[in-house]
Design an enzyme around this catalytic site. Structure first.
Site, mmCIF file in Angstrom:
data_model
loop_
_atom_site.group_PDB
_atom_site.id
_atom_site.type_symbol
_atom_site.label_atom_id
_atom_site.label_comp_id
_atom_site.label_asym_id
_atom_site.label_seq_id
_atom_site.Cartn_x
_atom_site.Cartn_y
_atom_site.Cartn_z
ATOM 1 N N MET A 1 -5.829 -6.880 8.521
ATOM 2 C CA MET A 1 -5.383 -5.831 9.434
ATOM 3 C C MET A 1 -6.310 -4.646 9.279
ATOM 4 S SD MET A 1 -1.707 -6.572 9.657
ATOM 5 C CE MET A 1 -0.888 -7.817 8.743
ATOM 6 N N ARG B 1 4.883 -48.845 -9.178
ATOM 7 C CA ARG B 1 5.474 -49.129 -7.873
ATOM 8 C C ARG B 1 4.904 -50.429 -7.323
ATOM 9 N NH1 ARG B 1 4.147 -45.472 -2.811
ATOM 10 N NH2 ARG B 1 2.189 -46.586 -3.042
ATOM 11 N N ARG C 1 -3.648 -1.272 -6.464
ATOM 12 C CA ARG C 1 -2.798 -2.470 -6.436
ATOM 13 C C ARG C 1 -3.198 -3.345 -7.615
ATOM 14 N NH1 ARG C 1 -5.796 -4.621 -1.111
ATOM 15 N NH2 ARG C 1 -7.746 -5.195 -2.063
ATOM 16 N N GLY D 1 -8.603 -7.780 4.630
ATOM 17 C CA GLY D 1 -9.370 -7.986 5.852
ATOM 18 C C GLY D 1 -8.561 -8.440 7.043
ATOM 19 N N HIS E 1 -16.635 -8.359 1.920
ATOM 20 C CA HIS E 1 -15.631 -9.272 2.461
ATOM 21 C C HIS E 1 -15.802 -10.669 1.884
ATOM 22 C CE1 HIS E 1 -14.074 -12.183 5.443
ATOM 23 N NE2 HIS E 1 -13.068 -11.348 5.476
ATOM 24 N N TYR F 1 11.451 -34.532 -13.617
ATOM 25 C CA TYR F 1 9.990 -34.390 -13.705
ATOM 26 C C TYR F 1 9.372 -34.272 -12.323
ATOM 27 C CZ TYR F 1 9.559 -39.257 -12.175
ATOM 28 O OH TYR F 1 9.633 -40.401 -11.442
ATOM 29 N N ARG G 1 0.209 -46.790 -8.079
ATOM 30 C CA ARG G 1 0.224 -47.517 -6.805
ATOM 31 C C ARG G 1 -0.523 -48.833 -6.996
ATOM 32 N NH1 ARG G 1 -1.083 -41.998 -5.350
ATOM 33 N NH2 ARG G 1 0.192 -41.228 -3.627
ATOM 34 N N SER H 1 12.819 -41.763 -7.383
ATOM 35 C CA SER H 1 11.611 -40.952 -7.314
ATOM 36 C C SER H 1 11.395 -40.599 -5.851
ATOM 37 C CB SER H 1 10.430 -41.743 -7.876
ATOM 38 O OG SER H 1 9.258 -40.984 -7.724
ATOM 39 N N CYS I 1 7.240 -37.776 -6.563
ATOM 40 C CA CYS I 1 5.885 -38.293 -6.735
ATOM 41 C C CYS I 1 5.033 -38.108 -5.491
ATOM 42 C CB CYS I 1 5.915 -39.760 -7.141
ATOM 43 S SG CYS I 1 6.620 -40.831 -5.891
ATOM 44 N N LYS J 1 0.833 -1.194 0.000
ATOM 45 C CA LYS J 1 0.000 0.000 0.000
ATOM 46 C C LYS J 1 0.873 1.250 0.000
ATOM 47 C CE LYS J 1 -3.759 -0.553 2.421
ATOM 48 N NZ LYS J 1 -4.329 -0.844 3.750
ATOM 49 N N ARG K 1 -3.138 3.169 8.532
ATOM 50 C CA ARG K 1 -3.462 2.033 7.664
ATOM 51 C C ARG K 1 -2.310 1.044 7.625
ATOM 52 N NH1 ARG K 1 -4.684 4.673 1.948
ATOM 53 N NH2 ARG K 1 -5.990 2.810 1.722
ATOM 54 N N GLU L 1 12.552 -42.484 0.070
ATOM 55 C CA GLU L 1 11.577 -42.045 1.073
ATOM 56 C C GLU L 1 11.999 -42.402 2.484
ATOM 57 O OE1 GLU L 1 7.833 -43.993 0.220
ATOM 58 O OE2 GLU L 1 8.867 -45.703 -0.652
ATOM 59 N N GLY M 1 9.616 -39.912 -2.772
ATOM 60 C CA GLY M 1 8.306 -40.082 -2.163
ATOM 61 C C GLY M 1 8.267 -39.155 -0.962
ATOM 62 N N THR M 2 7.922 -37.897 -1.234
ATOM 63 C CA THR M 2 8.108 -36.904 -0.171
ATOM 64 C C THR M 2 7.062 -36.999 0.938
ATOM 65 O OG1 THR M 2 7.053 -35.333 -1.651
ATOM 66 C CG2 THR M 2 9.449 -35.216 -1.460
ATOM 67 N N ASN M 3 5.998 -37.771 0.738
ATOM 68 C CA ASN M 3 5.071 -37.951 1.867
ATOM 69 C C ASN M 3 5.762 -38.748 2.964
ATOM 70 O OD1 ASN M 3 3.282 -36.734 0.168
ATOM 71 N ND2 ASN M 3 2.134 -38.592 -0.308
ATOM 72 N N ASP M 4 6.272 -39.926 2.589
ATOM 73 C CA ASP M 4 6.970 -40.744 3.587
ATOM 74 C C ASP M 4 8.284 -40.094 4.014
ATOM 75 O OD1 ASP M 4 5.903 -43.149 4.747
ATOM 76 O OD2 ASP M 4 5.628 -43.871 2.694
HETATM 77 P P1 ADP Z 1 -7.654 -2.335 3.682
HETATM 78 O O1 ADP Z 1 -6.235 -2.716 3.528
HETATM 79 O O2 ADP Z 1 -8.412 -3.238 4.572
HETATM 80 O O3 ADP Z 1 -8.301 -2.084 2.374
HETATM 81 P P2 ADP Z 1 -7.305 0.485 3.965
HETATM 82 O O4 ADP Z 1 -6.137 0.978 4.707
HETATM 83 O O5 ADP Z 1 -7.223 0.531 2.497
HETATM 84 O O6 ADP Z 1 -7.658 -0.965 4.466
HETATM 85 O O7 ADP Z 1 -8.491 1.370 4.470
HETATM 86 C C1 ADP Z 1 -9.789 0.984 4.704
HETATM 87 C C2 ADP Z 1 -10.737 2.029 4.135
HETATM 88 O O8 ADP Z 1 -10.474 3.303 4.667
HETATM 89 C C3 ADP Z 1 -10.632 2.159 2.657
HETATM 90 O O9 ADP Z 1 -11.937 2.200 2.134
HETATM 91 C C4 ADP Z 1 -9.926 3.457 2.436
HETATM 92 O O10 ADP Z 1 -10.332 4.046 1.240
HETATM 93 C C5 ADP Z 1 -10.346 4.257 3.648
HETATM 94 N N1 ADP Z 1 -9.299 5.233 3.985
HETATM 95 C C6 ADP Z 1 -8.058 4.948 4.385
HETATM 96 N N2 ADP Z 1 -7.325 6.069 4.573
HETATM 97 C C7 ADP Z 1 -8.153 7.095 4.289
HETATM 98 C C8 ADP Z 1 -7.985 8.513 4.272
HETATM 99 N N3 ADP Z 1 -6.824 9.080 4.568
HETATM 100 N N4 ADP Z 1 -9.034 9.254 3.927
HETATM 101 C C9 ADP Z 1 -10.208 8.682 3.605
HETATM 102 N N5 ADP Z 1 -10.439 7.363 3.587
HETATM 103 C C10 ADP Z 1 -9.417 6.554 3.933
HETATM 104 MG MG MG Z 2 -7.776 -0.818 1.023
HETATM 105 MG MG MG Z 3 -9.898 -3.674 5.877
#
Ligand code: ADP
Ligand code: MG
Ligand code: MG
Length: 879
Positions: A106, A619, A339, A104, A457, A853, A563, A766, A833, A25, A95, A747, A768-771
């Protein structure tokens, strides 16, 4: 004087290449700043600061704190506002952002810097009290949840109560007085939960928030996500401190997310959603159902065209589909994130091929753009068209993540996980999903939610996992506590079957059957490119002609592991096999084996035909014999009758075969040492089958016979002598000669350690990475599940060594075996394998070792083909 280490970078100082240090980010915010896009200014605290925080016993050093505050002073100057000012405060977001995005995992804190006093100044300054107090209540909510872990649900409950009192449905219907009420109750809740007043000092708020982001790197959800996605625990996360812009200032403000191409199908064109008068995660949290981005053209045409232009600029700059977040504050557009967008496998393939057509990337780059594991999604069956026509449609909602899924309904992540562990196919039905649900979502075949849009989400995570998802089904009434849901007047209970089509968003009653997938169109094109670039061959593990046909269709270049024991489980065969095991004399055993010979020969004939000249490694019998023994009294009596023995005799014999540790008992080549006649029969079956098919079809067949579980050269030699003697005899009988090879599984660690010696008697190895994993770690695949979770928690292991090859230990044995073996026998052919043969990171390791292979289950063949190509390209690029 040594200059102090730099822990903080402004957005002017970074760029997209600095992901390791600034996180994805932060690096992209810097890149966009330098491209001249409208970005609220800010700075990034490095991932190294996060690592330092953990090294220092979860403390932020003085040096780092100083650099943070120096940067904050700089940010104040940039904005002409003071952090903590009472009349016109600078507000920021905090952020998180790791090297790779972890959706989701952090949490972000917005509007940081407000307190009881400055909120008044803020209201006056903006001349928008409702907005100011809305921002403050949001801040209290996010800070309490993310930093202090006061459950979100408690705040939502208060909001619901206030909405109910007022008789309104949405947050936007609340006025400034309602916001003040919320703030009062939120602060009371905070005090009750934490035992202190809500912090009023902005500096304290900031440092606590930074620490919370660092801590969140280590929360259980993040750890599970990392394990599922091969992300090492020591990377750490960066923290971005950014000037706030506000989408919640009324009807000329809003916030949204958009992709430059459709992330589900890859279709060209802007694709996204936004909400008017909303902030941050409102769009993805499913608070209100968002508008499609095309609507923005009507609402704010100026912003729309600026957005389209800049989105296009970003895609061209990054040469890939972009996933962007934006906010409009009183008619002014800001970008908050970009991204390379997550996408389904179908979209990944279509986008990669389109970008090559558009001249933006080369085929080699296209191959690197597709996550090999994700191909799994395309190889899974789709609904049978006839059955689908007959299916009863019970509802429609958003096609959030494609695929076809049928299974039993469960209502909590926990129940879904348990049911799946018990072998059920599960459909997880939720009001909406949250990051806590991740394991249940992973276990489910399909996900159905009542709330949330295409970027909710549930939708984002499901697409990432390749799990079918239908979201935002407004008619769906989920009663989690009663374990039932109602849809269009019918009530469905836990355990009832439903079917979901994630590509159309249709929901069906019952368990709709599915059909095999096909490799064609762009998928076929990607596979052809992969075959051009890869160096390793890809074989498959198969034991039946049908599996072999399937694997060949998916591109297998031979069988790496057949097998033979799997051929004895059929109802007609197992009594004969049991008679063989329970024989007292060699004569009896040979007679029983003679009855098994035709079956085995016919199976091999079927497989050689299905292979149409491709090689096959057969085998010899491997598992502990007791796995085949009768378990119940009835079975024992039947067997006794068929052998002319008493029940007591059979029972006693079965008991005598009991082993304390069967995985390390009488199995593998040890069986051939004790009962050479087994290897004799199996050699005869292979050679006779090969001769028969060669005569009939004129394929060039060189049988490869593989001895399992070798630990010592002389042991291999003993079995090899039996094989050679028998093979020569059979060929003489048939008057037909062909070349054949004898090799061994590697193995047992001892075989790897003495590989130079073992290679004297082997044409091929060959792995046999399980064993080999099991024997190297000293714990069994079947029992490890009971304690590995604690090992993950304690960070002793980060990954399951049975699904991701342990390159440090097991890999060292493999490297040693390849080197020693090839030194002794330069012609030695080497492959793998174990299950790892279809795991992309393990495939890359095999390429590095120089294996000839990899062999994996039929459905993973295309994954291995792509992974092998990527490994070869990456290795070439490194040199
Ligand atoms: P995630 O990685 O979970 O997407 P983000 O850091 O991107 O979390 O932020 C979560 C939300 O908060 C996003 O919708 C983002 O657009 C909003 N946000 C983050 N920083 C700002 C900011 N400086 N001003 C307005 N909205 C923000
Ligand atoms: Mg985001
Ligand atoms: Mg988030």
């Amino acid at each position: 004087m040594a200059t102090a280490k730099k822990w903080v970078y402004t957005f002017y100082e970074g760029n997209a290449q600095m992901k390791e240090l600034l996180g994805g980010k932060g690096a992209n915010l810097a890149e966009m700043t330098n491209l001249g896009l409208p970005i609220p200014m800010g700075f990034t605290i490095t991932t190294e600061a996060c690592t330092d925080y953990y090294k220092s016993g979860r403390k932020i050093s003085n040096e780092i704190q100083q650099q943070i505050f120096t940067s904050l002073r700089w940010l104040e100057k940039e904005n002409g506002k003071k952090f903590g000012d009472n009349s016109d405060p600078l507000l920021v977001s905090v952020r998180s952002g790791a090297r790779v995005s972890m959706p989701g995992m952090m949490d972000t804190i917005l509007n940081l810097g407000l307190n009881d006093i400055s909120v008044k100044g803020f209201a006056q300054k903006t001349n928008n009290p409702r907005f100011a107090y809305d921002s403050y209540r949001r801040f209290i909510q996010m800070f309490s949840d993310v930093v202090m872990e006061v459950p979100k649900s408690k705040f939502e409950k208060i909001i619901d109560e206030i909405k109910e009192q007022k008789g309104v449905k949405f947050d936007i219907d609340l006025d400034v007085n309602d916001m003040k009420k919320l703030i009062k109750r939120f602060k009371a809740l905070y005090k009750e939960a934490i035992g202190e007043e809500f912090p009023q000092d902005p500096d304290t708020q900031l440092m606590e928030a930074v620490k919370a982001v660092f801590r969140s790197w280590d929360n259980p959800r993040a750890i599970v996500y990392r394990r599922m996605n091969d992300i090492p625990g020591d990377w750490g996360t960066a923290v971005n401190i950014q000037t706030m812009v506000f989408g919640n200032m009324g009807n000329t403000s809003g916030t949204g997310v958009a992709f430059t191409r459709n992330p589900a199908t890859g279709a060209k064109g802007i694709y996204g959603e936004y909400l008017i008068d909303a902030q941050g995660e409102d769009v993805v949290a499913g608070v209100r159902t968002p508008q499609p981005i095309s609507k923005l053209e009507e609402d704010m045409p100026g912003c729309y065209s600026e957005f389209i232009n800049l989105a296009h600029k970003l895609e061209t700059h990054y040469r890939d589909m972009q996933d962007m977040e934006f906010t409009i504050q009183e008619g002014k557009l800001y970008f908050l994130q970009t991204r390379n967008g997550k996408r389904t496998a179908e979209a990944a393939i279509n986008i990669a091929c389109d970008l090559v057509d558009e001249g933006m990337i080369t085929p080699e780059e296209a191959l690197l753009r597709i996550e090999a594991k994700s191909l799994d999604q395309l190889l899974h069956p789709t609904f049978d068209a006839e059955a689908l026509k007959a299916g009863k449609v019970i509802g429609h909602a958003l096609p959030a993540s494609p695929g076809s899924a049928a299974g039993k309904v469960y209502f909590t992540a926990e129940d879904a996980k348990n049911a799946a562990a018990a072998g059920e196919r599960v459909i997880l039905v939720r009001l909406e999903t949250s990051p806590e649900d991740i394991e249940g979502m992973h276990a489910a075949e399909g996900i159905l939610t009542a709330r949330g849009g295409m970027t909710s989400h549930a939708a984002v995570v499901a697409r990432g996992m390749g799990t079918c998802c239908v979201s935002g089904c407004n008619d769906l009434k989920v009663k989690e506590e009663e374990k039932e849901f109602e849809l269009n007047g019918t009530v469905y209970h836990e355990g009832d079957y439903i079917s979901l089509d994630g590509s159309t968003g249709t929901i069906y009653e019952g368990d709709i059957p599915t059909v095999e997938a096909e490799i064609s169109g762009n998928f076929g094109c990607i596979m052809r490119w992969a075959d051009q670039f890869r160096k390793m061959k890809v074989r498959t593990n198969a034991d039946t002609p049908a599996d072999t046909e399937n694997a060949v269709r998916l591109g297998a270049e031979g069988i790496g592991l057949c097998r033979t024991e799997h051929m004895f489980f059929e109802a007609e065969r197992i009594p004969k096999f049991r008679r063989m095991i329970l024989s007292d004399t060699v004569e009896q055993r040979e007679a029983a084996l003679a009855e098994l010979l035709p079956y085995q020969r016919e199976d091999f004939i079927g497989m050689y035909k299905a292979l149409r000249g491709r090689p096959m490694t057969v085998r010899f019998l491997d598992p502990p014999l007791h796995e085949f023994l009768p378990k119940t009294e009835a079975e024992m009596r039947e067997l006794a009758d068929s052998m002319g023995l008493t029940y007591e005799k059979v029972k006693a014999h079965c008991e005598a075969m009991h082993e304390f540790n069967p995985m390390m008992g009488l199995r593998g080549c040890r069986l051939s040492v004790i009962y050479p006649e087994i290897s004799r029969m199996q050699t005869r079956a292979v050679i006779e089958a090969a001769i028969a098919v060669k005569k009939e079809m004129n394929y060039d067949i060189v049988p490869e016979i593989m001895v399992p579980l070798t630990g010592e050269r002389k042991e291999l030699l003993f079995v090899k002598n039996i094989i050679v003697e028998t093979a020569e005899q059979v060929m003489k009988e048939q008057g037909y000669f062909l070349n054949y090879q004898v090799g061994t599984m590697i193995e047992i660690p001892r075989a790897a350690l003495t590989a130079d010696d073992v290679a004297k008697e082997a044409d091929f190895f060959s792995f046999g990475t399980n064993d080999l994993t099991q024997m190297t770690f000293g714990f069994s695949r079947d029992d490890a599940g009971k304690f590995l979770d604690s090992y993950y928690e304690q960070k002793i292991y980060e990954f399951d060594p049975f699904s991701k090859l342990d390159q440090t230990g097991v890999g060292l044995l493999m490297r040693m075996a390849v080197q020693k073996g090839r030194k002794e026998n330069p012609m030695l052919h080497c492959g793998i394998c174990g299950e790892h043969g279809g795991d992309p990171s393990s495939v890359a390791f095999c390429q590095e070792l120089g294996l000839d292979y990899v062999s994996c289950s039929p459905f993973r063949v295309p994954i291995a083909r792509l992974a092998a190509a990527q490994a070869a390209i990456n290795l070439k690029n490194k040199k």
